[in-house]
Design an enzyme around this catalytic site. Structure first.
Site, PDB file in Angstrom:
ATOM      1  N   PRO A 196      13.071  -6.021  -4.091  1.00  0.00           N
ATOM      2  CA  PRO A 196      13.927  -6.995  -3.400  1.00  0.00           C
ATOM      3  C   PRO A 196      13.186  -7.962  -2.481  1.00  0.00           C
ATOM      4  CG  PRO A 196      14.881  -4.796  -3.285  1.00  0.00           C
ATOM      5  CD  PRO A 196      13.478  -4.640  -3.779  1.00  0.00           C
TER       6      PRO A 196
ATOM      7  N   GLY B 136       2.230   7.144  -7.967  1.00  0.00           N
ATOM      8  CA  GLY B 136       0.904   6.760  -7.515  1.00  0.00           C
ATOM      9  C   GLY B 136      -0.024   7.916  -7.214  1.00  0.00           C
TER      10      GLY B 136
ATOM     11  N   GLN C 133       2.166   3.193  -5.490  1.00  0.00           N
ATOM     12  CA  GLN C 133       1.296   2.581  -6.489  1.00  0.00           C
ATOM     13  C   GLN C 133       0.166   1.782  -5.859  1.00  0.00           C
ATOM     14  OE1 GLN C 133       1.151   2.993  -9.744  1.00  0.00           O
ATOM     15  NE2 GLN C 133       2.946   4.333  -9.856  1.00  0.00           N
TER      16      GLN C 133
ATOM     17  N   HIS D  36       6.135  -4.000 -12.247  1.00  0.00           N
ATOM     18  CA  HIS D  36       7.487  -3.937 -12.817  1.00  0.00           C
ATOM     19  C   HIS D  36       7.938  -5.374 -13.015  1.00  0.00           C
ATOM     20  CE1 HIS D  36      11.560  -2.839 -13.670  1.00  0.00           C
ATOM     21  NE2 HIS D  36      12.048  -3.135 -12.482  1.00  0.00           N
TER      22      HIS D  36
ATOM     23  N   TYR E  44       0.840  -1.205   0.000  1.00  0.00           N
ATOM     24  CA  TYR E  44       0.000   0.000   0.000  1.00  0.00           C
ATOM     25  C   TYR E  44       0.871   1.250   0.000  1.00  0.00           C
ATOM     26  CZ  TYR E  44      -4.457   2.412   0.617  1.00  0.00           C
ATOM     27  OH  TYR E  44      -5.587   3.183   0.427  1.00  0.00           O
TER      28      TYR E  44
ATOM     29  N   GLN F   3       9.893  -8.989  -3.172  1.00  0.00           N
ATOM     30  CA  GLN F   3       8.776  -9.633  -3.875  1.00  0.00           C
ATOM     31  C   GLN F   3       8.884 -11.148  -3.867  1.00  0.00           C
ATOM     32  OE1 GLN F   3       7.905  -8.173  -7.792  1.00  0.00           O
ATOM     33  NE2 GLN F   3       7.440  -6.100  -7.082  1.00  0.00           N
TER      34      GLN F   3
ATOM     35  N   SER G 266       0.908   0.954   7.133  1.00  0.00           N
ATOM     36  CA  SER G 266      -0.074   1.373   6.128  1.00  0.00           C
ATOM     37  C   SER G 266      -1.479   0.850   6.413  1.00  0.00           C
ATOM     38  CB  SER G 266       0.363   0.887   4.740  1.00  0.00           C
ATOM     39  OG  SER G 266       1.615   1.420   4.376  1.00  0.00           O
TER      40      SER G 266
END
Length: 333
Positions: free
Chosen positions: A84, A134, A28, A108, A25, A86, A53
């Site tokens: 890094p 975003g 983007q 991405h 969050y 993900q 968030s």
């Protein structure tokens, strides 16, 4: 030429018929989740326990669950956490919750392009990437406009991956402006190259070299700062609005002549040859491998470089000069 898609080319009902999880969050993530929700899409946000968030997302009317719960509920999973981490999020929260027919989305392509994430064969793997931050994506959506997006389909298990990606892009306002079809490989390699050779690495190095040339020749740091960094925004804004043509139309003839005769002496054939080496290191995975190793080793070199630049005369001078500029927001990052 690039293939472009607009509102009439996308069917919003496709994404409205799916259950979407937005993991992350940040810049983007908030724009995607809120805009999809306002487009009538069933959205949940996946955040780890203790995420700062969570309260913000809930205050904005979104349902927040853990990443694992979000992935289990959804059949379209958009991963918008930093590059890094993900792969870790995928392994811990997404992988075991994927079913044939699901779709895995990215903003991405790095983790797919370089094999850090390897989805199963039965899921669609797509990308929807707005070409703007975003807050701009969200503001444009709310104003009835949109930010151009790029879309890509790396794995089309359903045979309808592009239709789904375009529907998602429409849900965040992208097709109002225009959506360009690309590939994960093209997006990843050009994005990394642009950041490194031009937008961030190239520009920062050029500014520092110019500043150092002037100060080493005895000119005041404050004057060098204005000439080599501060005024860069004026030029970039003109290029942003109308390309090189508008920039050159707007500057003095003296500046334009200097552009033509001096620019090629700064960015030489040797510079371009080095750019080609940079691109090759991106293409063969060297950069991605080294960056992931640096990140997971605790960022020692990263922090060393960051500290050195923070202490540079360019930065210390700039911090003082910006105090004179009431229109500049210089809050600490």
């Amino acid at each position: 030429m690039a293939e472009l898609f607009y509102d009439d080319d996308a069917d919003l009902s496709i994404i409205q018929g799916r259950k979407v999880a937005v993991l992350g969050y940040g810049s983007q993530g908030h724009a995607h989740a809120l805009s999809l929700r306002d487009s009538g899409v069933d959205v949940r946000v996946g955040l780890h326990e203790g995420s700062k968030s969570k309260a913000k997302a809930e205050e904005q009317g979104l349902r927040v669950v853990t990443p694992s719960e979000a992935a289990a509920e959804a059949d379209v999973i958009m991963i918008l956490v930093p590059d890094p981490i993900q792969a870790q999020v995928y392994e811990e929260s997404v992988k075991d919750n994927l079913k044939d027919g699901d779709a895995l989305f990215f903003g991405h392509g790095l983790n797919i392009r370089f094999g850090f994430i390897k989805p199963p064969a039965g899921v669609d793997v797509c990308m929807v990437a707005p070409k703007g931050p975003g807050h701009l994506v969200r503001r444009q959506y709310e104003e009835g406009r949109g930010v151009p997006c790029i879309v890509a389909v790396e794995q089309d298990a359903s045979g309808k991956g592009l239709e789904l990606a375009l529907s998602y892009a429409k849900g965040i306002g992208g097709t109002r402006a225009g959506v360009i079809k690309t590939t994960f490989t093209e997006e990843t390699e050009t994005d990394l190259f642009g950041e490194q050779a031009v937008l961030c690495g190239g520009t920062a190095a050029l500014v520092k070299a110019g500043f150092e040339t002037l100060t080493e020749a005895g000119y005041q740091p404050e004057i060098a700062y204005f000439e080599c960094l501060h005024e860069l925004k004026l030029i970039v804004d003109l290029m942003y609005e109308g390309g090189l043509e508008k920039m050159r139309w707007s500057i003095s003839e003296t500046a334009e002549w200097g552009d033509y005769v001096t620019g090629p002496r700064i960015i030489t054939d040797a510079t371009k040859a080095e750019m080609k080496k940079v691109l090759a290191e991106i293409q063969d995975g060297t950069f991605a491998k080294n960056w992931m190793a640096e990140y997971h080793n605790g960022l020692p070199k990263y922090n060393e470089y960051k500290k050195a630049d923070s202490d540079h005369l360019l930065e210390t001078t700039g911090r003082e000069l910006r105090k004179l500029m009431s229109w500049v927001n210089d809050e600490e990052a």
